[in-house]
Design an enzyme around this catalytic site. Structure first.
Site, PDB file in Angstrom:
ATOM      1  NE  ARG A  92     -26.881 -44.555  49.611  1.00 31.69           N
ATOM      2  CZ  ARG A  92     -25.852 -43.694  49.504  1.00 31.69           C
ATOM      3  NH1 ARG A  92     -25.554 -43.144  48.335  1.00 31.69           N
ATOM      4  NH2 ARG A  92     -25.124 -43.415  50.558  1.00 31.69           N
ATOM      5  CD  GLU A 103     -24.399 -48.965  44.547  1.00 33.25           C
ATOM      6  OE1 GLU A 103     -23.606 -48.488  45.360  1.00 33.25           O
ATOM      7  OE2 GLU A 103     -25.356 -48.342  44.052  1.00 33.25           O
ATOM      8  CG  HIS A 145     -22.123 -45.523  44.735  1.00 39.13           C
ATOM      9  ND1 HIS A 145     -23.021 -46.088  45.596  1.00 39.13           N
ATOM     10  CD2 HIS A 145     -22.003 -44.229  45.139  1.00 39.13           C
ATOM     11  CE1 HIS A 145     -23.435 -45.192  46.481  1.00 39.13           C
ATOM     12  NE2 HIS A 145     -22.829 -44.048  46.228  1.00 39.13           N
TER      13      HIS A 145
HETATM   14  C1  DGY Z   1     -22.540 -40.846  49.984  1.00 43.05           C
HETATM   15  O1  DGY Z   1     -21.681 -40.229  50.627  1.00 43.05           O
HETATM   16  O2  DGY Z   1     -23.617 -41.188  50.467  1.00 43.05           O
HETATM   17  C2  DGY Z   1     -22.241 -41.117  48.565  1.00 43.05           C
HETATM   18  O3  DGY Z   1     -23.142 -41.974  47.982  1.00 43.05           O
HETATM   19  C3  DGY Z   1     -20.813 -41.635  48.394  1.00 43.05           C
HETATM   20  O4  DGY Z   1     -20.458 -41.342  47.090  1.00 43.05           O
END
Ligand code: DGY
Length: 329
Positions: A240, A269, A288
């Protein structure tokens, strides 16, 4: 009879077939494809909703929960649940589903792709080739880093961290890791030692982040951490964005505290196009896409359907992000 079925708000339009298992089991109201907030047509039905099927771009907070007193379940089509106020859900007795497992391999593939791309400066080389800067075979052109014998520090040796270690061993990287509890499997399979975060940062040539975003991990990699890293080190983030302090990272890349970063996730983001990080040649940014393969995304959608249906039937979710909800008084 059909209107006896539970009502589910699906925050986004998804490709054909991904929600098939919901047919005949609930009524759905479906939001637009690229929603970043709950669409007005869904908001208007919160008070009657029995279930909410959401993506990580929608913040599910007290404001939404207050308006949805009948919710039996929230199902996030993601493994990360930092978009959802989990404690507020638990207080209200709402189980939150998520999708661990199905995106492990896809995300680990991307982490390795980013690591290799940053090590071999693929983004810069591709840019230069396209812009007429490839004049000759230059003995010192676009020199990068070797993987064989280098040390990869994995922060968070869970499913994805372990899958990255598996791939990295194939490239001859030595693995060290940091986690809140030692992972015996990783130690025996990869000969990986568990280090303090400080020691990992000091020792590693590559650092790859695989922790969820929580109060403890927000800003984990800030100035102090970045200054501990080697000047030749490369940071890879597929977890993240907010695990890394963006302003500190920018400074680290500008001033050469570390060599490069490859980020699939950013804070904020999306990262706005005018953001100075895009101007750093030693920073590779992707939007992402860790889980972005057809199979993975479909499996995430299906797992989220399973969680949703279990919640509507008031059964325990197989993949619940707040299992404490089941032990409340
Ligand atoms: C999640 O599932 O948390 C991922 O970041 C999506 O790609």
């Amino acid at each position: 009879m059909a209107n006896q079925l539970p009502l589910v708000l699906v925050t986004h339009t998804l490709p054909d077939g991904w929600l098939d298992s919901l047919h005949g089991r609930c009524r759905t109201i479906i939001g637009p494809k690229d929603a970043t907030v709950l669409a007005p047509e869904l908001k208007a039905h919160l008070s009657q909703a029995d279930g909410l099927y959401t993506l990580l771009t929608i913040r599910v907070d007290e404001d939404i929960l207050d308006k949805a007193p009948n919710l039996l379940v929230i199902s996030n089509m993601a493994v990360g649940v930092d978009n959802i106020d989990l404690q507020a859900c638990t207080r209200r007795g709402i189980p939150v589903g998520h999708t661990p497992g199905v995106l492990t391999e896809g995300t680990a593939d991307l982490a390795m792709a980013l690591l290799l791309a940053a090590a071999r400066r693929l983004d810069e080389a591709n840019h230069d080739a396209r812009h007429g800067l490839w004049k000759t075979w230059s003995p010192t052109g676009w020199l990068g880093a070797d993987l064989l014998g280098a040390t990869l520090g994995i922060v968070g040796m869970g499913k994805i961290g372990t899958a990255v270690a598996e791939r990295a061993r194939g490239f001859g990287l030595r693995i060290v890791y940091n986690d809140s509890c030692p992972n015996q499997g990783a130690e025996s399979r990869f000969g990986a030692s568990c280090l303090s975060l400080e020691d990992l940062l000091i020792e590693s040539d590559f650092v790859s982040l695989h922790v969820p975003l929580t109060g403890k991990t927000r800003g984990l990699i800030g100035e102090k951490a970045l200054r501990l890293m080697k000047p030749n080190a490369i940071l890879v983030n597929t977890s993240r964005g907010a695990v890394v302090n963006t302003a500190d990272l920018l400074l680290a890349l500008r001033e050469g505290w570390i060599a490069a970063a490859a980020l699939d996730v950013t804070d904020p983001e999306p990262l706005p196009p005018e953001h100075p990080l895009y101007k750093q040649p030693n920073c590779l940014i992707t939007p992402h896409i860790g889980s972005a393969t057809w199979n993975t995304r479909r499996r995430m959608a299906e797992r989220a359907c399973e969680n949703l249906l279990a919640g509507l039937a008031e059964e325990c979710l197989s993949f619940c992000a707040n299992p404490e909800v089941y032990s409340r008084e």
